[in-house]
Design an enzyme around this catalytic site. Structure first.
Site, PDB file in Angstrom:
ATOM      1  N   GLN A 153       0.826  -1.209   0.000  1.00 49.56           N
ATOM      2  CA  GLN A 153       0.000   0.000   0.000  1.00 49.56           C
ATOM      3  C   GLN A 153       0.858   1.255   0.000  1.00 49.56           C
ATOM      4  OE1 GLN A 153      -3.451  -0.182  -0.678  1.00 49.56           O
ATOM      5  NE2 GLN A 153      -2.399  -2.099  -1.130  1.00 49.56           N
ATOM      6  N   HIS A 188       1.444   3.002  -3.333  1.00 55.91           N
ATOM      7  CA  HIS A 188       0.390   3.679  -4.096  1.00 55.91           C
ATOM      8  C   HIS A 188       0.702   5.140  -4.344  1.00 55.91           C
ATOM      9  CE1 HIS A 188      -2.891   1.174  -5.297  1.00 55.91           C
ATOM     10  NE2 HIS A 188      -2.780   0.472  -4.180  1.00 55.91           N
ATOM     11  N   GLU A 198      -8.625   1.550   6.047  1.00 52.24           N
ATOM     12  CA  GLU A 198      -9.259   1.074   4.810  1.00 52.24           C
ATOM     13  C   GLU A 198      -9.065  -0.450   4.711  1.00 52.24           C
ATOM     14  OE1 GLU A 198      -7.184   2.080   1.242  1.00 52.24           O
ATOM     15  OE2 GLU A 198      -8.922   1.699  -0.037  1.00 52.24           O
ATOM     16  N   HIS A 199      -7.810  -0.889   4.922  1.00 51.19           N
ATOM     17  CA  HIS A 199      -7.519  -2.332   4.927  1.00 51.19           C
ATOM     18  C   HIS A 199      -6.927  -2.723   6.257  1.00 51.19           C
ATOM     19  CE1 HIS A 199      -6.658  -0.950   0.713  1.00 51.19           C
ATOM     20  NE2 HIS A 199      -7.568  -1.890   0.490  1.00 51.19           N
ATOM     21  N   ASP A 204      -7.183  -6.465  -3.752  1.00 47.58           N
ATOM     22  CA  ASP A 204      -7.111  -5.393  -4.742  1.00 47.58           C
ATOM     23  C   ASP A 204      -7.515  -5.880  -6.130  1.00 47.58           C
ATOM     24  OD1 ASP A 204      -6.356  -3.340  -3.130  1.00 47.58           O
ATOM     25  OD2 ASP A 204      -4.207  -3.470  -3.570  1.00 47.58           O
ATOM     26  N   HIS A 259     -53.495  15.143   7.946  1.00 44.42           N
ATOM     27  CA  HIS A 259     -53.023  13.769   8.123  1.00 44.42           C
ATOM     28  C   HIS A 259     -54.083  12.963   8.875  1.00 44.42           C
ATOM     29  CE1 HIS A 259     -49.131  15.523   7.171  1.00 44.42           C
ATOM     30  NE2 HIS A 259     -48.522  14.340   7.255  1.00 44.42           N
TER      31      HIS A 259
END
Ligand SMILES: NC(=O)c1ccc[n+]([C@@H]2O[C@H](COP(=O)([O-])OP(=O)(O)OC[C@H]3O[C@@H](n4cnc5c(N)ncnc54)[C@H](O)[C@@H]3O)[C@@H](O)[C@H]2O)c1
Ligand SMILES: N[C@H](CO)Cc1c[nH]c[nH+]1
Ligand SMILES: [Zn+2]
Length: 843
Positions: free
Chosen positions: A666, A669, A735-736, A769, A828
């Site tokens: 990661q 990235h 995230e992971h 992924d 109503h």
């Protein structure tokens, strides 16, 4: 600059009287072996402010000539022999050769010519000729040289600024004679600039005003209404003359001035072209802050806190080195410049001083090798050549240690909650000005449609397109991929399809909440979806699958895939192949905010969609937020999905090499990615083993530079037990999350917040992924606390339905009427009462 074509010459550097030559900006010095040293010192003093020419024909050692040029002399007048010795190492435009042979070079100096008119033949282009004048020159001699487009070398003792001194030649008169005008009123167009060359205004000069300017050393012009105009005589905004020069063909004067007071313009701005901007504006503000600052001024804090300023310069320089996109680099460079200029102003150094220094360095003939030094080289893993041979044993590998790619360590047990909070903070998102960039782009696409898309493709993706959209069916030649890739895509596609299909709740949900009261829920696909596939730093066909496959499974009717085009206007064949397989309607060849705007509002060729999904950089995310807030757009978005991140928990059972590989997968990235390692009960040698693996594996990666950037803001947290580790992980909400721990399945029960979990040593995050079947479009930045990753439901709407019988309305009616009464909503209440009355009547 083009100097006025005469140069005062001095026999000795010690005789230099700058006040005599100041307005011309140039002077020449005759150098002998005895005066090399003094001349070098004199150039060091004056060379930044004046152009210095050196006549070195009498110098015996050519290395002295190199020294003079290196110190900043602009041009050296040399003999043919000297030239032969130097020409291979020094650029030709730094020499003028004395003698007719000089006509071989861009410059030539003709010595001791008595009859200047006969020189006409050697004064032709492309050679510029310097002419040494006779012992007792007259004004006419000099003017003749200038008319022949040569440059006269005039002994300085014959020149004066005082027009009334008839024993000498007036510099003002020479300037006035040396220039031409084609104006019918005989005036000379004059550009007034500051020392940095920034235009302050356009005025006119006459012969009289030029002579007055030179005499007084201030800006004097010729007003077409008021006659001789001494700038600032009434306003007080006077000018100190620095230099006069001309344009290339000698019909426009340029006055370089030091402007005082409010500025040059009668409207009290620095310049007639409006206030300064850019660096000059910054310098002006900093100078003002130095004199007096508004309370709480950050700049003033920097002026008063040397340590803070030093730390900020180093911090911003580091960030500039790790920035990758054009936007980030400009952002960080601006910060570096701001703090650097603050340092200069604090020390009384102006921007012009810095520029003069740059010019001086540019004139050097002996360039430094420019190698990085000691700790800075080591940090980047550069081997430093030893400058001095030390007899002492070499220091242990300290420099190498500094170059290690390693995460900071923290002992969670000893850290306070505030420290932990700080340690787990994601790298700051630099989005201060993002909306300033994104709003006009979105507006342009909204109003000008395809035309704007084509312009942005050219601007941001350097692609010249004829149409921004490829419509299905896509031509087979656009999806040519090798068999191995095709097979990999097909396997992954099928796994993703299976997992997302299994998430379907196509069965109608039906519950009878009371007798005769039936509530149901049924599902419908979102009709039109736009899928953003990033393509800036890496092309991501896998994201096309992660978004396209669930859209296909959900049954979305219109699927538009947007991705930045490559610079040749094409799109990756893998993306086209996947678009074809998911039944996409169109591919939008656009990235960034413009793609999001086109999907939200539609253009002539791009269909409008109802929901936009997919990760992207800060422009994409900001544009998604913007359009989803526009009620007129009628578009929703999936979630904020930003830079990738991972948190790995490792205990004694973990394989250090596996752990490191997961962290790095990661980290590669982008520099804005963050990776966290939480160790559970590991001792020093076990943590060290992971750190060694991180460094070793990282150094072998092609994207090692990016990894170095992301690891710089990544951390290892040491904990004693798995409960503490999971508590921290749930706070971070990664995230992971990768569990390299014993009984990983059981530990999964403790997960409260995470985008996607990877359980055990055989489950690297990269399988998620690409190919396992789970989705990789996930919430980052802690949003896993409230958002799910992309899943089948992201492409669906759940519609509820109620169906009551007469018995049902009788059963539930009373409760409805009572609550409507509490809320004082009579209509109503009546909607139920009217039915109950009817039932009573017809019973
Ligand atoms: N969270 C997730 O699920 C997930 C999945 C995949 C990728 N990602 C992340 O998505 C991001 C992708 O970013 P990217 O940059 O590689 O690709 P991108 O496609 O998001 O952005 C590229 C586009 O940005 C625009 N742009 C670039 N510079 C600009 C500028 N100065 N002004 C205006 N627009 C500009 C251009 O239009 C360009 O086409 C990465 O941060 C990656 O980590 C996240
Ligand atoms: N890990 C990314 C999501 O954070 C997705 C991805 C695509 N390709 C490789 N990785
Ligand atoms: Zn990834």
């Amino acid at each position: 600059m083009s100097p006025i074509p005469f140069i005062p010459t001095f026999a000795s550097p010690l005789a230099i009287e700058t006040k005599d030559i100041a307005v011309i900006g140039y002077f020449a010095v005759t150098v002998t072996d005895d005066t090399v040293k003094d001349t070098t010192a004199s150039i060091a003093t004056y060379g930044n402010d004046y152009g210095v020419y050196v006549d070195v024909t009498a110098v015996s050692d050519v290395s002295s000539i190199e020294t003079l040029l290196n110190e900043g002399a602009r041009v050296a007048f040399v003999t043919v022999d000297q030239l032969a010795q130097l020409k291979d190492t020094i650029d030709a435009d730094r020499f003028a050769v004395v003698g007719s042979e000089g006509a071989q070079l861009p410059c030539a100096k003709v010595a001791n010519s008595k009859d200047i008119r006969t020189l006409g033949k050697v004064l032709n282009d492309p050679f510029h000729t310097y002419i040494q004048l006779p012992e007792n020159p007259t004004q006419e001699d000099i003017v003749n040289v200038m008319k022949l487009q040569g440059t006269a070398l005039v002994p300085a003792q014959f020149l004066t600024k005082d027009p009334k001194d008839e024993s000498k030649i007036s510099i003002g008169k020479l300037i006035a004679e040396g220039i031409v005008t084609d104006r019918t009123d005989g005036l000379y167009t004059t550009l007034v600039v500051d020392e940095a060359g920034v235009a302050l205004g356009l005025v006119y000069s006459s012969k009289e005003s030029i002579i007055e300017t030179v005499r007084s050393g201030t800006g004097v012009y010729q007003s077409r209404k008021r006659g001789l105009w001494y700038k600032g005589a009434t306003s007080g905004d006077t000018q100190e003359l620095v230099r006069i020069d001309t344009d290339c063909d000698g019909d426009c004067l340029r006055y370089v001035v030091r402007q005082k007071g409010n500025g040059f313009c009668h409207l009290k701005t620095s310049s007639c072209f409006g206030p300064y901007d850019g660096l000059r504006a910054l310098e002006k503000t900093l100078l003002a802050r130095k004199i007096s600052s508004p309370p709480g001024s950050y700049t003033s804090r920097l002026f008063n806190d040397e340590k803070l300023l030093r730390a900020k310069i180093q911090e911003e320089a580091e960030e500039l080195c790790t920035a990758t996109t054009k936007e980030e680099i400009a952002f960080e460079a601006a910060d570096v410049i701001y703090f650097t200029l603050t340092r200069c102003i604090a020390a009384g150094v102006s921007l012009s001083d810095v520029e003069k220094n740059l010019d001086k360095k540019a004139r050097k003939v002996k360039r430094r090798k420019g190698d990085a030094k000691g700790k800075f080289a080591a940090k980047e893993g550069i081997k430093v050549e030893e400058e001095k041979k030390e007899t002492a044993p070499a220091a242990p590998k300290v420099e190498e240690e500094e170059g290690r790619i390693t995460m900071k360590r923290f002992n969670a047990a000893e850290a306070t909650p505030a420290e932990l909070d700080e340690v787990l903070r994601r790298p700051a998102q630099k989005n201060k000005d993002i909306n300033g960039i994104v709003v006009p782009i979105v507006e342009a696409v909204k109003t000008r449609g395809d035309a704007a898309l084509l312009e942005y493709a050219a601007k941001f993706d350097r692609a010249t397109l004829t149409s921004p959209v490829l419509n299905a069916p896509f031509a087979p030649e656009l999806m040519q991929i090798d068999d191995e890739t095709k097979e990999a895509i097909d396997i992954s596609f099928e796994n993703i399809r299976k997992f997302h299909a299994a998430q379907g709740d196509n069965e109608r949900l039906q519950v009878e909440t009371m007798p005769g009261v039936i509530c149901s829920r049924f599902v419908r696909p979102i009709e039109r979806v736009g899928l953003y596939v990033p393509g800036g730093t890496a092309v991501l066909p896998s994201t096309t699958m992660m978004l396209g496959v669930p859209a296909l499974v959900a049954g979305c009717k219109t699927i538009v895939i947007a991705s930045p085009p490559r610079s040749d206007g094409s799109i990756s064949p893998e993306i086209v192949y996947i678009a074809h397989r998911v039944g996409a309607t169109a591919i939008l060849l656009a990235g960034g905010a413009q793609a999001v705007a086109a999907l939200a509002y539609g253009t002539e060729s791009c269909p409008k969609v109802d929901k936009i999904l997919g990760p992207g950089n800060q422009f994409v995310t900001a544009a998604k937020m913007l359009v989803s807030n526009d009620t007129g757009a009628g578009v929703s978005i999936d979630m904020p999905a930003g830079p990738s991140e991972v948190l790995v928990i490792a205990d004694k059972s973990a394989n250090p090499a596996f752990v490191a590989s997961d962290l790095l997968s990661q980290a590669e990235h982008g520099v804005d990615s963050q990776v966290i390692l939480i160790t559970v009960g590991l001792d020093e040698s076990q943590i060290q083993a992971i750190e060694d693996q991180v460094h070793e594996q990282a150094m072998a990666l092609p994207r090692v530079k990016i990894v170095r950037g992301s690891i710089a803001h990544s951390v290892t947290l040491q904990t004693k037990d798995i409960k503490e580790a999971m508590r921290l992980s749930n706070i971070y909400a990664p995230e992971h999350l990768i569990l390299h721990v014993e009984d990983a399945e059981k530990v999964e029960d403790l997960v409260e917040n995470a985008g996607s979990v990877f359980v055990g040593q055989w489950t690297p995050e990269s399988v998620g992924d690409y190919s396992a079947g789970v989705n990789h479009s996930l919430p980052t930045y802690g949003y896993a606390k409230q958002y799910s990753g992309v899943n089948l439901a992201s492409f669906q709407k759940h519609i509820t339905s109620s169906n009551l019988s007469a018995e049902g309305i009788r059963n539930v009616g009373k409760a409805v009427m009572r609550l409507a009464k509490v809320e004082e909503l009579e209509a109503h209440r009546r909607a139920v009462e009217i039915r109950l009355e009817y039932l009573d009547k017809t019973a």
